[in-house]
Design an enzyme around this catalytic site. Structure first.
Site, mmCIF file in Angstrom:
data_model
loop_
_atom_site.group_PDB
_atom_site.id
_atom_site.type_symbol
_atom_site.label_atom_id
_atom_site.label_comp_id
_atom_site.label_asym_id
_atom_site.label_seq_id
_atom_site.Cartn_x
_atom_site.Cartn_y
_atom_site.Cartn_z
ATOM 1 N N SER A 290 92.350 -34.085 0.513
ATOM 2 C CA SER A 290 91.003 -34.542 0.804
ATOM 3 C C SER A 290 90.771 -35.884 0.134
ATOM 4 O O SER A 290 91.397 -36.210 -0.875
ATOM 5 C CB SER A 290 89.995 -33.513 0.278
ATOM 6 O OG SER A 290 88.699 -34.066 0.216
ATOM 7 N N ASP B 262 84.680 -36.167 8.369
ATOM 8 C CA ASP B 262 85.950 -36.848 8.152
ATOM 9 C C ASP B 262 86.743 -37.203 9.405
ATOM 10 O O ASP B 262 87.125 -38.350 9.598
ATOM 11 C CB ASP B 262 86.846 -36.003 7.234
ATOM 12 C CG ASP B 262 86.317 -35.944 5.811
ATOM 13 O OD1 ASP B 262 85.214 -36.448 5.573
ATOM 14 O OD2 ASP B 262 86.999 -35.375 4.950
ATOM 15 N N GLU C 55 94.569 -29.962 4.498
ATOM 16 C CA GLU C 55 94.180 -30.586 3.238
ATOM 17 C C GLU C 55 94.257 -29.559 2.113
ATOM 18 O O GLU C 55 94.062 -28.369 2.336
ATOM 19 C CB GLU C 55 92.755 -31.130 3.314
ATOM 20 C CG GLU C 55 92.624 -32.387 4.124
ATOM 21 C CD GLU C 55 91.221 -32.972 4.075
ATOM 22 O OE1 GLU C 55 91.060 -34.093 4.571
ATOM 23 O OE2 GLU C 55 90.303 -32.310 3.567
#
Length: 543
Positions: free
Chosen positions: A449, A102, A423
């Site tokens: 997320s 990510d 997150e």
């Protein structure tokens, strides 16, 4: 240089950095070493001298739901800084950069744009889904399975079986979560070769893509462009936003795209993101809100299918350039038409507006984000249940000591207040697994997320640590959410909020030490991308 085995001919050629986030901390990055070697071959074939180097990564999956998640967003800045440090420290002439998970994707893109040398970004690719009882499954199914066990809807034995099959290959999460979202954004901005975003990590075709990336950076170097800051423009950032909205992509894109724009000297805020989201129809039926995965998009023609349809409808500017030397319209011209299931035509869009909405009001005057893709209802009205940290809320959710109709508020988790803006997938997956995904709302100044679904509002700006109204909420305050109107507010007067603010006073400074202390001292607000420096400069060797 001779100590590294370079001869006169190699020293005389252009030096091309090949940066990779390879490592064994996450399956997302395990394919990167082989792909970097393929890029090395491409650079050498095109008469360049490749120089491999690596940077860090932090696994969102493994750092989730504990204090380690504070380092996830921070890693984005460390990646960009380390790429700049190596590239400028050695005066390399070009860059091919590889990322798999990510924060490595935006971090690498930020480093590439900051250095502004001939370069190509390459995504490492997503994992293939697992199969469980006749259906495709991903890591999200396992996360949500924990909540299902708590409600008695799944046995621990079934969860153990699911957990063992949900991630059968290397690669990033298989749905339209943050990694695949940002890979699609990279193609939309022209920083990647067509087909990079959706080709799965285990696919043998990735070596050919990586080799072409090495050859392409040499072609750009010879032609004198286009350079990264010629590719990352206001128009291309809007194109990336449109691709995110059209596919119900990760809310994290609204944090990363302003940060990438910042590296090019462009002020691109949550308001700019919101404007594109509002005008772009949702045409990709992708998880977590929909039915399909990245490999399904690839099977029907890849990102080019989405972009060609959006260009045809006037939602994407096809004149923007790409690393290929051709325009976005040119590189997508031969893409197949939408298949009607994975990707729909504009005429049969799932929604007239994008899958992510920016909310504003007296509670979040600088904005907050809600992914509406897949939601049955986009309005909510309920009393606040306030928590001072993720851990406080998780303890209550784990014991199911919360009521339907509540708005669970988690504060002090913003970029500065966390610090690091954690997150909340652990909590949101648990709530969804308990069957309460749309029975409660969740509001936080932290992040979600890309796999999060439900009535989950994050990135609340200003954050509590910056004096935001989220820091003034009390149990029982009525919160009203209306995604159709783009609004979120607390049913309190300005006078009441001002009174609470004066009574609260200033928080005592925290001594954090190390990385988090430095990050908290310089990080900006979420609506500006949580950036940590003043912006683009023209850097010269004698500066």
């Amino acid at each position: 240089m001779r100590g590294m085995g370079l001869d006169d001919a190699a020293i005389a050629r252009p030096f091309i950095g090949i940066a990779s986030a390879a490592g064994e901390v996450t399956p997302c990055n395990l394919s990167l070493p082989d792909q970097a070697e393929a890029a090395r071959a491409g650079v050498e074939a095109a008469k360049g001298t490749p120089r491999l180097f690596s940077t860090i990564s932090v696994s969102d999956g493994i750092s989730m739901n504990h204090a380690g998640m504070r380092f996830s967003l921070v890693s984005r800045e460390l990646i960009a800084d380390s790429v700049e440090t190596v590239m400028r420290g050695h005066a390399y002439d070009g860059l091919v950069c590889f990322a798999g998970c990510d924060k490595t994707l935006p971090g690498m893109m930020m480093g590439l744009v900051r250095c502004d040398v001939p370069g190509v970004f390459v995504y490492g690719g997503s994992a293939l889904p697992g199969r469980w009882r006749g259906r495709d499954v991903t890591v999200l199914d396992a996360y949500e399975g924990v909540g299902a066990v708590m409600t008695g809807d799944m046995s621990e034995a079934d969860l153990a079986e699911l957990e063992r099959v949900c991630l059968p290959t290397i690669g990033s999460c298989a749905g339209q979560f943050t990694a695949n979202t940002m890979a699609m954004a990279a193609e939309a901005m022209g920083l990647s070769l067509p087909g990079t975003a959706t080709l799965p990590a285990p696919d043998a075709g990735r070596d050919g893509l990586a080799r072409r990336a090495g050859e392409t950076v040499m072609r750009i170097l010879e032609a004198g462009g286009p350079l990264p800051r010629e590719l990352v423009t206001r128009e291309s950032l809007e194109n990336a936003c449109a691709a995110v909205a059209a596919t119900g992509g990760s809310t994290n894109a609204a944090l990363h795209l302003p940060a990438i724009g910042h590296e090019a000297g462009i002020v691109f805020t949550l308001d700019d993101v919101a404007e594109v989201f509002r005008r772009t129809p949702l045409i990709g039926d992708l998880k977590p809100g929909g039915r399909f995965l990245a490999k399904d998009v690839h099977a029907v023609g890849g990102v080019s299918v989405v972009l060609r349809e959006l260009i045809g409808g006037g939602f994407v500017d096809g004149a923007c350039p790409t690393v290929t030397g051709r325009s976005l319209a040119e590189v997508t011209a031969d893409a197949p038409l939408p298949d009607g299931a994975v990707v729909r035509t504009l005429g049969s869009a799932l929604s007239p507006t994008g899958g992510v909405v920016v909310l504003k009001g007296n509670l979040c005057p600088d904005g907050a984000l809600l992914k509406v893709a897949g939601l049955r209802s986009v309005t909510f009205d309920g009393p606040a249940r306030v928590f001072e940290s993720e851990e406080e809320c998780m303890a209550v959710v784990r014991e199911r000591q919360y009521q339907a109709g509540s708005v669970l508020v988690i504060r002090n988790e913003g970029p500065k207040g966390g610090p690091g803006m954690r997150e909340m997938l652990g909590i949101t997956a648990l709530i969804y697994g308990q069957g309460m995904g749309e029975q409660v709302a969740l509001l936080t100044d932290g992040r979600f997320s890309g796999a999060t679904r439900g009535m989950c509002i994050g990135y609340a700006s200003p954050e509590a640590a910056a004096g935001g109204a989220i820091g003034l909420l009390q149990d029982g305050d009525r919160i009203l959410i209306d995604a159709n109107a783009g609004s979120i507010r607390v049913d309190l007067s300005d006078a009441e909020l001002d009174g609470r603010r004066q009574a609260a006073g200033d928080a005592a400074p925290r001594r954090l030490g190390g990385t988090l202390e430095k990050y908290a001292a310089v990080v900006g607000p979420a609506n500006r991308g949580a950036i940590t420096h003043s912006g683009a400069v023209d850097w010269e060797m004698d500066a």
